[in-house]
Motif scaffolding. Structure first.
Motif, PDB file in Angstrom:
ATOM      1  N   GLN A  57       0.819  -1.118  -0.027  1.00 17.08           N
ATOM      2  CA  GLN A  57       0.039   0.003  -0.095  1.00 17.08           C
ATOM      3  C   GLN A  57       0.822   1.026  -0.122  1.00 17.08           C
ATOM      4  O   GLN A  57       1.645   1.522   0.961  1.00 17.08           O
ATOM      5  CB  GLN A  57      -0.890   0.005   1.204  1.00 17.08           C
ATOM      6  CG  GLN A  57      -1.937   1.332   1.172  1.00 17.08           C
ATOM      7  CD  GLN A  57      -3.012   1.650  -0.098  1.00 17.08           C
ATOM      8  OE1 GLN A  57      -3.424   0.403  -0.194  1.00 17.08           O
ATOM      9  NE2 GLN A  57      -2.544   2.388  -0.843  1.00 17.08           N
ATOM     10  N   LEU A  58       0.837   1.971  -1.109  1.00 14.57           N
ATOM     11  CA  LEU A  58       1.391   3.676  -1.105  1.00 14.57           C
ATOM     12  C   LEU A  58       0.557   4.341  -0.464  1.00 14.57           C
ATOM     13  O   LEU A  58      -0.824   4.219  -0.759  1.00 14.57           O
ATOM     14  CB  LEU A  58       1.668   3.707  -2.564  1.00 14.57           C
ATOM     15  CG  LEU A  58       2.269   2.707  -3.355  1.00 14.57           C
ATOM     16  CD1 LEU A  58       2.546   3.276  -4.759  1.00 14.57           C
ATOM     17  CD2 LEU A  58       3.849   2.189  -2.823  1.00 14.57           C
ATOM     18  N   PHE A  59       1.305   5.402   0.200  1.00 19.52           N
ATOM     19  CA  PHE A  59       0.368   6.544   0.687  1.00 19.52           C
ATOM     20  C   PHE A  59       1.041   7.724   0.398  1.00 19.52           C
ATOM     21  O   PHE A  59       2.400   8.120   0.234  1.00 19.52           O
ATOM     22  CB  PHE A  59       0.435   6.322   2.402  1.00 19.52           C
ATOM     23  CG  PHE A  59      -0.134   5.226   3.036  1.00 19.52           C
ATOM     24  CD1 PHE A  59      -1.642   5.207   3.143  1.00 19.52           C
ATOM     25  CD2 PHE A  59       0.505   4.136   3.355  1.00 19.52           C
ATOM     26  CE1 PHE A  59      -2.130   4.148   3.692  1.00 19.52           C
ATOM     27  CE2 PHE A  59       0.013   2.934   3.729  1.00 19.52           C
ATOM     28  CZ  PHE A  59      -1.565   3.207   4.088  1.00 19.52           C
ATOM     29  N   LEU A  60      -0.142   9.023   0.303  1.00 22.52           N
ATOM     30  CA  LEU A  60       0.521  10.074  -0.030  1.00 22.52           C
ATOM     31  C   LEU A  60      -0.031  11.031   1.242  1.00 22.52           C
ATOM     32  O   LEU A  60      -1.073  10.941   1.681  1.00 22.52           O
ATOM     33  CB  LEU A  60      -0.353  10.856  -1.300  1.00 22.52           C
ATOM     34  CG  LEU A  60       0.042  10.075  -2.441  1.00 22.52           C
ATOM     35  CD1 LEU A  60      -1.010  10.741  -3.629  1.00 22.52           C
ATOM     36  CD2 LEU A  60       1.390  10.041  -3.046  1.00 22.52           C
ATOM     37  N   ALA A  61       0.977  11.808   1.625  1.00 22.72           N
ATOM     38  CA  ALA A  61       0.671  13.069   2.645  1.00 22.72           C
ATOM     39  C   ALA A  61       0.216  14.167   1.884  1.00 22.72           C
ATOM     40  O   ALA A  61       0.961  14.718   1.063  1.00 22.72           O
ATOM     41  CB  ALA A  61       1.731  13.247   3.604  1.00 22.72           C
ATOM     42  N   GLN A  62      -1.004  14.629   2.205  1.00 21.73           N
ATOM     43  CA  GLN A  62      -1.407  16.179   1.579  1.00 21.73           C
ATOM     44  C   GLN A  62      -1.670  17.241   2.510  1.00 21.73           C
ATOM     45  O   GLN A  62      -2.277  16.898   3.673  1.00 21.73           O
ATOM     46  CB  GLN A  62      -2.394  15.776   0.705  1.00 21.73           C
ATOM     47  CG  GLN A  62      -2.329  14.613  -0.712  1.00 21.73           C
ATOM     48  CD  GLN A  62      -3.473  14.665  -1.298  1.00 21.73           C
ATOM     49  OE1 GLN A  62      -3.489  13.475  -2.152  1.00 21.73           O
ATOM     50  NE2 GLN A  62      -4.415  15.512  -1.736  1.00 21.73           N
ATOM     51  N   ARG A  63      -1.759  18.273   2.041  1.00 24.93           N
ATOM     52  CA  ARG A  63      -2.116  19.506   2.741  1.00 24.93           C
ATOM     53  C   ARG A  63      -2.991  20.120   1.521  1.00 24.93           C
ATOM     54  O   ARG A  63      -2.389  20.937   0.778  1.00 24.93           O
ATOM     55  CB  ARG A  63      -0.762  20.413   3.359  1.00 24.93           C
ATOM     56  CG  ARG A  63      -0.273  19.938   4.566  1.00 24.93           C
ATOM     57  CD  ARG A  63       0.660  20.990   5.129  1.00 24.93           C
ATOM     58  NE  ARG A  63       1.382  20.060   6.402  1.00 24.93           N
ATOM     59  CZ  ARG A  63       0.731  20.087   7.536  1.00 24.93           C
ATOM     60  NH1 ARG A  63      -0.503  20.375   7.937  1.00 24.93           N
ATOM     61  NH2 ARG A  63       1.478  19.347   8.426  1.00 24.93           N
ATOM     62  N   GLY A  64      -4.215  20.038   1.591  1.00 20.10           N
ATOM     63  CA  GLY A  64      -5.024  20.592   0.551  1.00 20.10           C
ATOM     64  C   GLY A  64      -4.884  19.786  -0.578  1.00 20.10           C
ATOM     65  O   GLY A  64      -4.753  18.535  -0.596  1.00 20.10           O
ATOM     66  N   THR A  65      -4.467  20.283  -1.672  1.00 25.75           N
ATOM     67  CA  THR A  65      -4.170  19.593  -2.966  1.00 25.75           C
ATOM     68  C   THR A  65      -2.503  19.574  -3.038  1.00 25.75           C
ATOM     69  O   THR A  65      -2.102  18.869  -3.771  1.00 25.75           O
ATOM     70  CB  THR A  65      -4.605  20.390  -4.014  1.00 25.75           C
ATOM     71  OG1 THR A  65      -3.779  21.609  -4.015  1.00 25.75           O
ATOM     72  CG2 THR A  65      -6.114  20.460  -4.018  1.00 25.75           C
ATOM     73  N   GLU A  66      -1.766  19.949  -2.004  1.00 22.67           N
ATOM     74  CA  GLU A  66      -0.362  19.813  -2.213  1.00 22.67           C
ATOM     75  C   GLU A  66       0.255  18.523  -1.480  1.00 22.67           C
ATOM     76  O   GLU A  66      -0.194  18.191  -0.386  1.00 22.67           O
ATOM     77  CB  GLU A  66       0.479  20.959  -1.630  1.00 22.67           C
ATOM     78  CG  GLU A  66       1.802  20.998  -1.732  1.00 22.67           C
ATOM     79  CD  GLU A  66       2.621  21.873  -0.763  1.00 22.67           C
ATOM     80  OE1 GLU A  66       3.680  22.175  -0.954  1.00 22.67           O
ATOM     81  OE2 GLU A  66       1.780  22.743  -0.060  1.00 22.67           O
ATOM     82  N   ILE A  67       0.916  17.656  -2.302  1.00 22.27           N
ATOM     83  CA  ILE A  67       1.605  16.614  -1.651  1.00 22.27           C
ATOM     84  C   ILE A  67       2.743  16.853  -1.211  1.00 22.27           C
ATOM     85  O   ILE A  67       3.690  17.730  -1.371  1.00 22.27           O
ATOM     86  CB  ILE A  67       2.060  15.503  -2.800  1.00 22.27           C
ATOM     87  CG1 ILE A  67       0.550  14.950  -3.469  1.00 22.27           C
ATOM     88  CG2 ILE A  67       2.502  14.318  -2.063  1.00 22.27           C
ATOM     89  CD1 ILE A  67       0.770  14.223  -4.723  1.00 22.27           C
ATOM     90  N   VAL A  68       2.739  16.542   0.121  1.00 18.25           N
ATOM     91  CA  VAL A  68       4.010  17.099   1.116  1.00 18.25           C
ATOM     92  C   VAL A  68       4.833  15.834   1.596  1.00 18.25           C
ATOM     93  O   VAL A  68       5.726  16.001   2.291  1.00 18.25           O
ATOM     94  CB  VAL A  68       3.633  17.971   2.334  1.00 18.25           C
ATOM     95  CG1 VAL A  68       2.847  19.078   1.786  1.00 18.25           C
ATOM     96  CG2 VAL A  68       2.647  16.817   3.247  1.00 18.25           C
ATOM     97  N   GLY A  69       4.600  14.348   1.274  1.00 15.04           N
ATOM     98  CA  GLY A  69       5.255  13.362   1.614  1.00 15.04           C
ATOM     99  C   GLY A  69       4.780  12.064   1.195  1.00 15.04           C
ATOM    100  O   GLY A  69       3.552  11.979   0.684  1.00 15.04           O
TER     101      GLY A  69
END
Length: 380
Positions: free
Chosen positions: A61-73
């Motif tokens: 499982q891959l995960f994205l960290a987002q703040r709003g629409t911006e990917i941060v991690g």
């Protein structure tokens, strides 16, 4: 600052965002001149469940960290069923940990990976493994001042603090050594290797030759058999599937130099293998990860700058050990490398507890110049 969300990767668009995120870390507001972008065409195949060899024996499982629409991690959580069967362990792994200078995002990504593994009943998590020990693995903890060589990890120093603050401890360290032609020749080291190699070759009766690129498919399959047997008893070692081995071989075939790939044979049967590769990271850092439309021209133009190789694989079948075959390999690859203009060689990675290899490389005049760490955390 916008609230943080952790989003599981569910579709091809998100997978592309995951693959491209490192550019934001290393080529964003504060560019890192030492970072070398991966080849996008290889990464896209590697992460595609229909083509990536790991997916045949792993759950990912891959995960994205987002703040709003911006990917941060980004981070992956995965189970390597082949590892657990091989070592009779019950653990999961994390990998592909990349994050902006955002401690909250870093902590939450690591906690998410731990929770995903724990929810599947596993008792510990280990990493970074991208995806397995046969791929890129380990977190750089010493040697940040130098660029990575081909297929070695690289990361900002802050990742060490991020991971350790989440309760991860050392599982094992991996060493990278650098050997240059001058150090090899000093104090009679080269002459000693020549004597041992000549004696070993005479006593074993083995033949040594360059890899035959015209019979590449056959050489790859024979090398796969040697690889799996030669490394079977190393810490964390698992058999590389033929699909994984082929992916690795064919992905980098255009950049290989058969002059520094040495085969040991006993009556026509491959019994040992040394694979050194030109450090294509030297021209790759100018490619931006793309070979088309003009990346190939950049690679060709910059290829002449390659003056270093990485000794990626060296091993012999168990029944051929302690016969001095390694000395023949060192002699052959050193002499071939010198003719090809490779003045230094990185020998990596070497397990910290592999005293024989570490002492041997030190005896060749090698200097340990980078350390990578694999971490582990118990899950309650």
């Amino acid at each position: 600052m916008l609230p943080l969300q952790i989003v599981p990767v569910r579709n091809a668009r998100q997978r592309q965002q995951f693959i491209h995120f490192p550019w934001k870390v290393y080529r964003g507001a504060n560019p890192d001149p030492l970072w070398v972008p991966p080849l996008l065409i290889e990464r896209e195949r590697f992460f595609n469940p229909k083509h990536g060899g790991f997916f045949a024996h792993g759950d990912v499982q891959l995960f994205l960290a987002q703040r709003g629409t911006e990917i941060v991690g980004t981070i992956s959580a995965h189970i390597n069923f082949l590892h657990n069967r091989t070592h009779n362990e019950h653990i999961g792994f994390f990998g592909f940990f990349e994050v902006l200078d955002d401690p909250e995002a870093a902590a939450t990504l690591l906690q998410t990976a731990c929770a995903w593994v724990r929810d599947r009943g596993y008792k510990a998590i280990r990493g970074p493994m991208n995806f397995s020990i046969n791929d890129e693995c380990g977190l750089l903890i010493e040697g940040f001042e130098l660029a990575p060589v081909m297929m070695m990890t690289y990361n900002p120093a802050r990742y060490v603090e991020y991971i350790e603050h989440q309760g991860f401890g050392k599982a094992i360290d991996l060493y990278a050594w650098i050997v240059d032609q001058r150090s090899y020749a000093e104090k009679g080291r080269g002459a000693k290797i020549e004597r041992v190699a000549a004696l070993a070759q005479a006593q074993t009766g083995l033949t040594f030759r360059k890899l035959n690129m015209r019979r590449f498919a056959e050489e790859v399959e024979a090398g796969w058999h040697v690889y799996n047997q030669a490394w079977a008893n190393n810490w964390g070692a698992i058999h590389m599937t033929l699909a994984e081995f082929r992916h690795l071989a064919y992905s980098f075939k255009p950049f290989l130099d058969p002059e520094v790939m040495i085969v040991a044979e006993d009556q026509g049967r491959m019994v040992g293998l040394l694979i050194a590769v030109p450090d294509i990271n030297i021209p790759l850092r100018y490619s931006d990860g793309r070979l088309l439309p003009f990346g190939w021209l950049t690679m060709l133009r910059r290829k002449r700058e390659i003056d270093q190789m990485r000794v990626l694989i060296m091993g012999v079948l168990p029944e051929y050990r302690r016969r001095g075959i390694d000395a023949v390999f060192y002699r052959e690859v050193r002499n071939a490398g010198l003719k090809r203009g490779y003045h230094t060689a990185e020998m990596s990675w070497i397990l910290e507890n592999n005293d024989v290899m570490n002492n041997t490389i030190a005896g060749l005049g090698g200097r340990r110049y980078k350390t990578y760490r694999i971490y582990e955390k118990k899950l309650s």
